[in-house]
Design an enzyme around this catalytic site. Structure first.
Site, short mmCIF file in Angstrom:
data_model
loop_
_atom_site.label_atom_id
_atom_site.label_comp_id
_atom_site.label_asym_id
_atom_site.label_seq_id
_atom_site.Cartn_x
_atom_site.Cartn_y
_atom_site.Cartn_z
N GLU C 61 5.99 -4.11 -1.63
CA GLU C 61 5.27 -3.10 -2.42
C GLU C 61 5.61 -3.16 -3.91
OE1 GLU C 61 6.45 -2.53 0.59
OE2 GLU C 61 4.75 -1.80 1.74
N HIS C 130 5.93 8.34 7.95
CA HIS C 130 4.51 7.97 7.86
C HIS C 130 3.61 9.20 7.77
CE1 HIS C 130 5.93 4.04 9.33
NE2 HIS C 130 4.76 3.52 9.03
C1 LIG Z 1 7.70 -0.67 3.32
C2 LIG Z 1 6.65 -0.75 4.37
N1 LIG Z 1 5.51 -1.41 4.12
C3 LIG Z 1 4.54 -1.50 5.04
C4 LIG Z 1 4.69 -0.92 6.28
C5 LIG Z 1 3.58 -1.00 7.32
N2 LIG Z 1 3.97 -1.92 8.38
C6 LIG Z 1 4.60 -1.52 9.48
S1 LIG Z 1 5.05 -2.79 10.47
C7 LIG Z 1 4.36 -3.92 9.43
C8 LIG Z 1 4.43 -5.38 9.74
C9 LIG Z 1 5.85 -5.81 9.78
O1 LIG Z 1 5.91 -7.17 10.02
P1 LIG Z 1 7.25 -7.85 10.52
O2 LIG Z 1 8.37 -7.46 9.61
O3 LIG Z 1 7.00 -9.28 10.72
O4 LIG Z 1 7.56 -7.12 11.91
P2 LIG Z 1 6.66 -7.17 13.22
O5 LIG Z 1 5.69 -6.07 13.13
O6 LIG Z 1 6.01 -8.49 13.31
O7 LIG Z 1 7.63 -6.95 14.33
C10 LIG Z 1 3.80 -3.29 8.32
C11 LIG Z 1 3.12 -3.97 7.22
C12 LIG Z 1 5.89 -0.21 6.50
N3 LIG Z 1 6.11 0.43 7.64
N4 LIG Z 1 6.85 -0.16 5.55
#
Ligand SMILES: Cc1ncc(C[n+]2csc(CCOP(=O)(O)OP(=O)(O)O)c2C)c(N)n1
Ligand SMILES: Cc1ncc(C[n+]2csc(CCOP(=O)(O)OP(=O)(O)O)c2C)c(N)n1
Ligand SMILES: [Mg+2]
Ligand SMILES: [Mg+2]
Lengths: 326, 325, 325, 326
Positions: C61, C130
Site C-alpha cells: 500500500e 476490516h
Molecule cells: C495490508 C493489507 N492489504 C491487503 C489486504 C487484503 N488481502 C487479504 S489476503 C490478501 C492476499 C494475500 O496474499 P498472500 O500473502 O499470498 O496470502 P494468501 O492469501 O495467498 O494465503 C489480500 C490482498 C490485507 N488484508 N491487508
C-alpha cells in the site's frame, strides 16, 4: 520417526482438511458470518512446520491460518465456535476466522493485515532470546505478504539480532488474484534471504516430511542462537482466495495438476508404502470426520455472546483500563 | 526546598527507576543507546544497563513497534521510542491495528504492557514532518491509553505509571519542554493515569490545556488575573482515560470553557472536550465554547509562520475575553 | 422514471466516464484489474481500458500511494484504491506526511490531483481489522479533502468531482452500500465538493449523518414522523470542506442537534460538528447535542456484538427523543 | 568528456561544499532556524549522479539533500533563502532545509521522513513511462533508509513494472549514530538488488567520474525500458548526523582516513593531472565562494514571509480547496 508419529502427521492434516471443508460448507450455507480463507491444499506446510516445533514454541499466523493453529494444537471445538462467532469460541466470538489466538498453546494469533504479524513474531522471539529458554517462533506469511514493507523491516531486524524465528513463506502462487509472477520478479521468495544475509531454503510445501525436515534444521539453528531462516514452502490452495471466489485467474489445468499433488494423497501413498494398512487410514479419517462434526455441533449449539461482553476486553482491567472505555 | 529537574531528566529518571525495578522492562528505539537518543533523553542508560536492556534498532519503526508488542504479548514490559510522533505514520498499522486491537480480537487472551514514548510539538522550526501533534489519531483508536504530560513532576509520575500499566500506552512528550524545569521530589512516586490536575484555580473561565499549552494558559491566566478575570486551568494529563469529571466540575463552577491544544483545530482533541461538555454540562454553559488550536495547515518552517499557525498566549487571552462576553 | 443503479455501479460509471474523458486518469490498486477488485467495483474496466490504465499492484500500500502521488505530482490524475480503509495504517505516512503536505512544504510548487478510493464501515462481521471508519484521522490531516457519500447519485457526482479536483481527495465508500440502489440520471453530472445535501426536511431536530448512517437516520425520521417529530437530515457528503453553513442554518431552525456516524465516538467527526455548532450556534441551541456513534471499542466479529457496538435506528430515535426533552 | 565538462563537475562539487559550509556557519551563528543535515564529503555522489541526468530528468532527495538539488540545478539564492526561512526561498519559507523542491528543474523534493521519497520516485517514473518521454528519476536515499519498508515495496514495484528509476543508495556508513554494520548484515546495500532481480552495482562514491559512469549505464538501461538499477555509492559525511552532532560514535581514525579521500581533493588531483592549471582551479573556487556569499547575502537581506501566507498553499486554489482551510 515412528510409524505412530507419521500417522499423527497424517491425522493432523486430515483434521485441517475436514475442518476447512466443514467450515466452508457451513459458510456457504450461511451459518458462518464474515468471510473465510481456506487452507485446503496447504496442510503439509502447517503440519510439517508445527510438528517440528516444541510445545512451548510459538506460531504467528495469517488470515489463512486455520491450518497453522490446528497444527499447533488449537482446540477444535473452541476454534470452530470462534469461527461461528459464539461465546464458547477461543476468542469469545470477538475475533473470528482471521483472529484466532491461543497463547496457552503458543498461538500468538492470526492477522487480518497482510504482513501484519511478521514484526510481532520478532518481539515474541526477542522475549525468548532474553529469557534464554530456547523457544522458537514460526512466522507464517504468504507470497503476497513478502512484498509488504513489514517483511523487509522484520527480516532485517531478526537478522541483526539473530532472533530465533523461522520465517515460513507459504507460497501458494497467488496473492489474491495476482500470481507470484506478476507481483515479484524473483523466482523464489527464499532468494530474498540474501538481502539479510540469512539462510534461505525452498522446499516442496506439499511434502509434509520435507517441510518438517527443513523446519527442524531452521529451529536447530535458531535454538543455537544463530538466528533466523527464511523457509519457502511451495504449495497451492484448492479453494479460491476466499471461500466463494471462483478463481478465474488460474491457468487452465493448473488446479488439476496441483490436485494430483494433493499433500494428503501424497502422504497417504507414502504411509501405505511404509506399511500402514489402508483400512487403518480409512478408520483414522472416519474418526477425524466425527471429531470435526462434533466441533461443528458444539459450535452450532453454542450461544452467541451477550451484548454487554462487547465492552469487555478492550483494555486489561486495570484502573485506567476500566475508565478508558467511557 | 524541593529540587528542580527538567522534563528530560524526569523521563530519564522514570526510565531508570523502572529499569532497575523490573527486569522485564527494556527500551527499544533508534539510537537510544550509545548515542543517547536524538533528544538525549536516554543518555547514560546504555552505559548503565547495557545493550540488552537499551536496544538500538535500524530505522524501521514498524519493526520496532512489532518487536515491542510481541515481547509485551509474552510478558515483557517494553518501552519503545518513536523518535518523533510524526513518524507514527510509518507504523500506524502496528500501533492502531495490532497493539490497540490484539487484546480485543483475542477475547482478552493477551495483555500488552507496552509503552510507546514519543515527542511531539512545534516550536523548533522543524517544519511539517517533525512538528506535529497527533494525539487525535490515537484517542480515536480504542485500545490505546494516551498520556500527554506538561510538568516534570507529572512526566515522571505518569511515565512510571504508564510503564507499570498493563495496557498499551502512548506517552507523548513535548520537545519544547525537555529543558523546562520544575520541582520533582527525590523519592519514588507514581501518578495514576486518568486524573486531571488543576494547574490553577479560578472562578470565571475553565481553560482545558494540554502539554506545552498548559504553560501558555498559565501565562495567559496570570495576565488576565491583572484584569480581574480568574481562569481555572485544567490539565487533563491523560487524554485516554479522560478525567471528564474534573472538566465538568470546573465548567459547572465557571460556566465557560476554552480548550487549548497545539494540534490543528479540525478534528482535534478539543472537539471531543467541547462535545462532552455541551452534552453533559449544557445547562451550566453561559457562553459558546472556544477552541484555541493550531490553524488547519501543515506546520510551516519559517519561525514567524510557525508562531502564527500555533496558539500563542495572546490567542488564549483573546478567547477568554470572548467567552467572558 | 429515472433509472436506478447501485453505489457500486455509480462508482464504476464515474470511473469509466473519467477514464474516457481524460487520458491522464488511471487506476492503481490491488487486483482491481482482471479480478475486478475485491468488491467488484472496477469489474470490466480492465477489459475496457487495458492494463496500462487499470494497474494491478503487489500488496504494497505504501508503494501504491507513493506511485499515485508521484504521478500526480507531474500531472497525471491517478485514482488509487486501498482495498479497505483499515489498511491506511500501513500507508499513513504516504497519505498524511507526503500527499497531504507536499504542496505546502514546497510553497505551492506542486499540485496533486490524486484520488484515493477506499471502502469503510462495519456490517459484514469482518471484525476489527476490516470494519473501521477512519475518516477522523483524515479530517485531522490538513491538506486532504475527505468525501463520504451515501446515495448512488451522490457517489457518482462526487467521485467525478474528486477525480477532477486538483487536491488530494480521500473518497470513502461504504461496503454495505455497494448494493444499495438509487436514482441516477443517464447523463453526465458533477456534484461540487463541499455542499451538504438535506436528505429530509424537518423543523424539530437536525440530524447530521454520514455515509450509511444517512439511511438509518432516514428510517428513524420516518418512524419519528409518526409521533409528530420532524427530523431534518443533513448529509454533509464531504467532511473536508464541510458545509458548515448548511448545518448551522438547520440548527438555527430546529435548535436541536444529533450527530450520527459509525466511527467510534471518542475523537470522531461528530465531536467536530458538535464543537462547531456549540461555538457558532450557541444561542440557537435548545438542548444538549447528542452523538450517536459506535462505542469506543474495536469492532467485534460476532454479528450480535457488531450490531450492539454500531449505531442502530433505535439509537437515533432515542437520541432524538432525548433532545426533544 | 571535455576538460570544460570535467571542470564543471568540480565547480558543482565546490558549490555544494561551500554552500554547506556557509549554511553550517550561519546555523551555528543562530541565523538559520530548525536543524541541518550537511552533505559535506558526499559531493561526488550528488554531482556524479546528476551530471549523468538529462535536464528533464528528475531527482527525489532526502533530509541530507542540499547536494542533490544543487547538482540538479537548483538556484543557489532561492535555496539559501529557503534554508533561511525567507519569503524569497524556493518554497516561500515553508519548507526549509528538509523540503527543498523545484519542479521546473526536476527536483521533486527532499523529504523529512527516512525512506519517504522512495515510493514517490516510482510515481514520477511511472508518469514518464506512460508518456514515453525517456525521462529517468534518480532516487537518493541513505544506508539507514534501506531498512525502511518503503525501500522494499518501492524497489519491488519498480522491478515488476520496469520503471525508469535509478535507486541511488548513498551509503555514508551511518544512519544517525548507527553504523551500517550494526543496522544490517549485508556488506553492500546493492546486494539487495537480487531480492528484486534488478541489477545492483557498488561504486566508490567519492569518485565523481565512477559515480557518473555507473549512473549513465543505469540511465541507459532505464531509458531503454529495461527497468531500475540499485546503485550503491560508498561515501562518508564529514559533519556529524546534523550540524552540531560531535559524531562520538565514529571509530578512531575513521574520519581522518575519509578526509584523505575527500572527493574534492581526489578530483582536483585528477584535474591537475589532466592538465588543468592549479591557478584556474583556485580561481574557480574563489568564484564559487563569491557566488555562495552572494546567496547568503541575498538570503540574509530577504524578508520573512508575511503571516497570512501561512494559510496559503495548503490546498490548490480550487473552489473546494479554498473552502477546506476553514
Ligand atoms: C495490508 C493489507 N492489504 C491487503 C489486504 C487484503 N488481502 C487479504 S489476503 C490478501 C492476499 C494475500 O496474499 P498472500 O500473502 O499470498 O496470502 P494468501 O492469501 O495467498 O494465503 C489480500 C490482498 C490485507 N488484508 N491487508
Ligand atoms: C521514518 C523516520 N524515522 C526516523 C527519522 C529520523 N532520522 C532522520 S535522518 C536519520 C538517519 C538516516 O540515515 P540514512 O538513511 O543513512 O541517511 P543519512 O542521514 O546518513 O544521510 C534518522 C534516523 C526520520 N526522519 N524518519
Ligand atoms: Mg499467496
Ligand atoms: Mg547514512
Amino acid at each position: 520417526m515412528t510409524k505412530e508419529e507419521l500417522v499423527l502427521l497424517h491425522k493432523t492434516m486430515l483434521q485441517i482438511r475436514h475442518f476447512e471443508h466443514e467450515v466452508a460448507k457451513a459458510f456457504l450455507a450461511g451459518r458462518i458470518p464474515g468471510f473465510l480463507h481456506s487452507s485446503v491444499g496447504q496442510e503439509a506446510v502447517a503440519v510439517g512446520v508445527c510438528s517440528a516445533l516444541r510445545e512451548d514454541d510459538y506460531v504467528v499466523s495469517t488470515h489463512r491460518g486455520h491450518g497453522h493453529v490446528l497444527a499447533k494444537g488449537a482446540d477444535l471445538k473452541a476454534m470452530m465456535a470462534e469461527i461461528y462467532g459464539k461465546v464458547t469460541g477461543c476468542c469469545k466470538g470477538k475475533g473470528g476466522s482471521m483472529h484466532i489466538a491461543d497463547f496457552d498453546r503458543g498461538i500468538v494469533g492470526a492477522n487480518g493485515i497482510v504482513g501484519g504479524g511478521i514484526p510481532i513474531a520478532n518481539g515474541v522471539a526477542l522475549a525468548a532470546k532474553k529469557r534464554k529458554n530456547g523457544q522458537v517462533v514460526a512466522c507464517f506469511f504468504g507470497d503476497g505478504a513478502s512484498n509488504q514493507g513489514t517483511f523487509h523491516e522484520a527480516l532485517n531486524l531478526a537478522s541483526i539480532w539473530d532472533l530465533p524465528v523461522v520465517f515460513v513463506a507459504e507460497n501458494n502462487m497467488y496473492g489474491m488474484g495476482t500470481s507470484q509472477r506478476r507481483h515479484q520478479k524473483v523466482e523464489n521468495i527464499a532468494d530474498r534471504a540474501a538481502a539479510y544475509k540469512i539462510p534461505g531454503a525452498v522446499v516442496d510445501g506439499n511434502d509434509v516430511l520435507a517441510v518438517r525436515e527443513a523446519t527442524l534444521a531452521a529451529c536447530d539453528r535458531a535454538r543455537r542462537g544463530e538466528g533466523p531462516t527464511l523457509l519457502e514452502c511451495k504449495t497451492y490452495r484448492h479453494y479460491g482466495h476466499f471461500v466463494g471466489d471462483p478463481g478465474l485467474y488460474r491457468e487452465p489445468g493448473e488446479l488439476e495438476a496441483w490436485m494430483e499433488r494433493d499433500p494428503l494423497i501424497l502422504f497417504r501413498r507414502y504411509l501405505e508404502k511404509q506399511g500402514v494398512p489402508a483400512a487403518a487410514l480409512d478408520e483414522l479419517e472416519a474418526q477425524v470426520i466425527e471429531e470435526v462434526r462434533e466441533a461443528v455441533d458444539f459450535a452450532h449449539r453454542s450461544d452467541e455472546p451477550a451484548e454487554e461482553t462487547a465492552l469487555e476486553d478492550v483494555y486489561a482491567p486495570t484502573e485506567a483500563g476500566r475508565r478508558a472505555i467511557w | 526546598m524541593m529540587r528542580e529537574i527538567t522534563c528530560r531528566e524526569a523521563v530519564r529518571e522514570a526510565l531508570r527507576e523502572e529499569l532497575q525495578r523490573d527486569e522485564d522492562v527494556f527500551l527499544i528505539g533508534e539510537d537510544i543507546g550509545f548515542y543517547g537518543g536524538t533528544n538525549k533523553v536516554t543518555e547514560g542508560l546504555w552505559q548503565e544497563f547495557g545493550p540488552e536492556r537499551i536496544m538500538d534498532t535500524p530505522i524501521s519503526e514498524a519493526a520496532i513497534i512489532g518487536a515491542a508488542l510481541g515481547a509485551a504479548a509474552v510478558g515483557m514490559r517494553p518501552v519503545a521510542e518513536i523518535m518523533f510522533v510524526d513518524f507514527i505514520g510509518v507504523c500506524m498499522d502496528q500501533i492502531a491495528n495490532q497493539a490497540a486491537k490484539l487484546r480485543y480480537m483475542t477475547g482478552g487472551k493477551v495483555t500488552l504492557p507496552l509503552t510507546i514514548r514519543t515527542p511531539g510539538g512545534a516550536g523548533r522550526s522543524a517544519a511539517a514532518q517533525h512538528s506535529q501533534s497527533l494525539e487525535a489519531w490515537l484517542i480515536h483508536t480504542p485500545g490505546l491509553l494516551v498520556v500527554m504530560p506538561s510538568t516534570p513532576y507529572d512526566t515522571k509520575g505518569l511515565l512510571k505509571a504508564a510503564i507499570r500499566e498493563d495496557n498499551p500506552v502512548v506517552f507523548i512528550e513535548n520537545k519544547m519542554l525537555y529543558n523546562t524545569k520544575g520541582p520533582v521530589p527525590e523519592g519514588e512516586y507514581v501518578i495514576p493515569l486518568g486524573k486531571a490536575d488543576i494547574k490553577r484555580e479560578g472562578r470565571d473561565v475553565t481553560v482545558v490545556a494540554t502539554s506545552r499549552m498548559v504553560y501558555f494558559a498559565l501565562e495567559a491566566a496570570a495576565q488576565l488575573a491583572a484584569e480581574g478575570i480568574e481562569c481555572e486551568i485544567v490539565d487533563p494529563r491523560t487524554l485516554v482515560p479522560l478525567d471528564k469529571e474534573a472538566i465538568l466540575e470546573s465548567v459547572a463552577k465557571t460556566g465557560r470553557l476554552v480548550v487549548v491544544h497545539e494540534a490543528p483545530e479540525r478534528g482535534g482533541f478539543g472537539a471531543e472536550v467541547a462535545a462532552i461538555v455541551v452534552n453533559e454540562a449544557f445547562d451550566y454553559l453561559d457562553a459558546p465554547i472556544q477552541r484555541v488550536c493550531s490553524k488547519n495547515t501543515p506546520m510551516p518552517f519559517s519561525p514567524r509562520l510557525e508562531r502564527f499557525i500555533t496558539p500563542q498566549v495572546e490567542d488564549i487571552i483573546a478567547a477568554v475575553r470572548t467567552v467572558m462576553g
